[in-house]
Design an enzyme around this catalytic site. Sequence first.
Site: not given
Length: 657
Positions: A163, A213, A301
Amino acid sequence: MAEGQLFTKILIANRGEIACRVIESARAMGIATVAVHSDVDAEARHVALADEAVSLGGARPDESYLRGDAIIAAARATGAQAVHPGYGFLSENPDFVEALEDAGLVFIGPSARAIRSMGLKGAAKALMEEAGVPVVPGYHGAEQSEAHLAAEAERIGYPVLLKAVAGGGGKGMRRVDAPAAFSEALAAAKAEAKGAFGNDEMLVEKYILSPRHVEVQVFGDGTRAVHLFERDCSLQRRHQKVIEEAPAPGMSEEVRAAMTGAAVRAAEAIGYKGAGTIEFIADGSEGLRADGFWFMEMNTRLQVEHPVTEAITGVDLVEWQIRVAAGEPLPCAQADLAIRGHAVEARLYAEDAAAGFLPATGRLDRLAFPDGLRVDTGVREGDEISPHYDPMIAKVIAQGPTRDVALARLKAGLRGTEVAGSVTNLGFLERLVAQEDFRAGEVDTGLIERHQAALCEAPVADAAALAWAAMIALDLEGAPAPRRGFTLWAPLRRIVTLAHQGETVELAVESRDDGSHVITPVDGEGTAIEARWQADGWRLDGQRAPGWHREGQRITLFGGWPLEMELILPGQGGEAAAGGDVILAPMPGLVRAIFTRAGETVAAGQRLAILEAMKMEHALVAPRDGIVAEILTTEGGQVDAGAALIRLEAAEAGDAA
């Protein structure tokens, strides 16, 4: 402005559906809004909704929405006191936050320090470990040589996930199953990360074989934080979310308490202010467990999927963001928050699921949604899907007292959605919502890939659909004219030629004196369909005719996977131009790389070039064995959709040896 006093005007430094979403909440609070836009967005929906608008420049993000200096100048010129970043673009840029503050403006979001502390995945994981938050086994260090990373992968144990340290949205990410594949995967991930983020540093993590997830919505005021429960975002393609729901299916109160508790500790550890998301990866092989989830990253965010959290909590997260940024404390305590029912969100994209989710462009000739859904969108009927930005058309959200009810409402809503003019993933989404494993709550990030063939196969129009398209082609879709007595003439018979999925079909439409029609294949092979008018419209062999849209000679039928047909006029060929020997650009984009040269012998499936478009890289491959006759473009060149890039010719006998 005094502490705790609401703003009177804010600027939204974003575009599309999130800009519209922020404008709607601000308007409900009595706050004026300023939109910013690129040249190609001058007539966009978010511009029309705002009280004022300022142009930022060219079409590309680096010419417009990424120009922090121009955004600050626009805020000062219009008298805006604060800037809401939406998500993407500058929303997680700490330098932009500091520049805003230096200009005397308020950033509606976390501090630059909090963004920096969570911005690099390796540093964020180390910080989370200190706060007692479980992290995935992996390597997050500064030593970045290939040999060292390969050794760490061996230590962690394959499969592993590479990643990008500064990554997001699936960019710079590769799964590696064995040591032999490590070097190539690392090179590809580093190149993609460098291009997307300007930083090619990698971390290596253990790849969870049945991963789910699950993320927790947190909200802080800089001192304390609360959670607004969890969302499951496991249904993904290319590491990008497709369907999200809240709460997570199969979530027990024990696991929820462990996961949300860890998320709140994470937020409070960095003095977080505003809306944020703590993302966890969970091992779903034996159901969700309190000892089977690990911190992945924090998004500092608002998230695309925030509407499902709003639906189950009754909270307006944008209003909370604005109030806390203005200096108000958290609007409520943790004990005041509770889960009410279930909500599911589907992301409607302009993309071709049957072609590997290839992003698409086009004019939205038709765009309509049924009642009973929440739809967050930044486009309207008649708008163009631009090649310069993410191709999401809308977020379609359904809510119900239970998961089954929410899913049923979403499926019905997707079936009732009408989009024409651009290929979309609408039919794929409806199939996915009805997929057996998903309906049972047995979700993980590999579900779409495992069932991709069944979910993405484009349907072929049946006899009833072809018959209805033929009637539309002859302008017979309205109520029939009243009977005018009998006639000695034979029923009127007309021939219609339609093109569908590369084939042409000739249909005879016989119109009877009683206002009905019989539609029959001219070649005699297939089923005859009888169309009769009823009080609620046309029925085709008793079944209600679907919704439709006609634009010129193109006819689109709705109700699930949209079916497109082209009316072939007399004298017009029914076959598309030959394209087997020419590789065409599937969309406007930048030719990032060319891997062949004129005269080279190539094999079917061989990668010949890379086209960068719609925030992604697309490999263009040889459709058959042959010889490259011409390279018709150059690396770094900008091309239009349909542009000829490479021409092949047949290999001479013996050349392929």
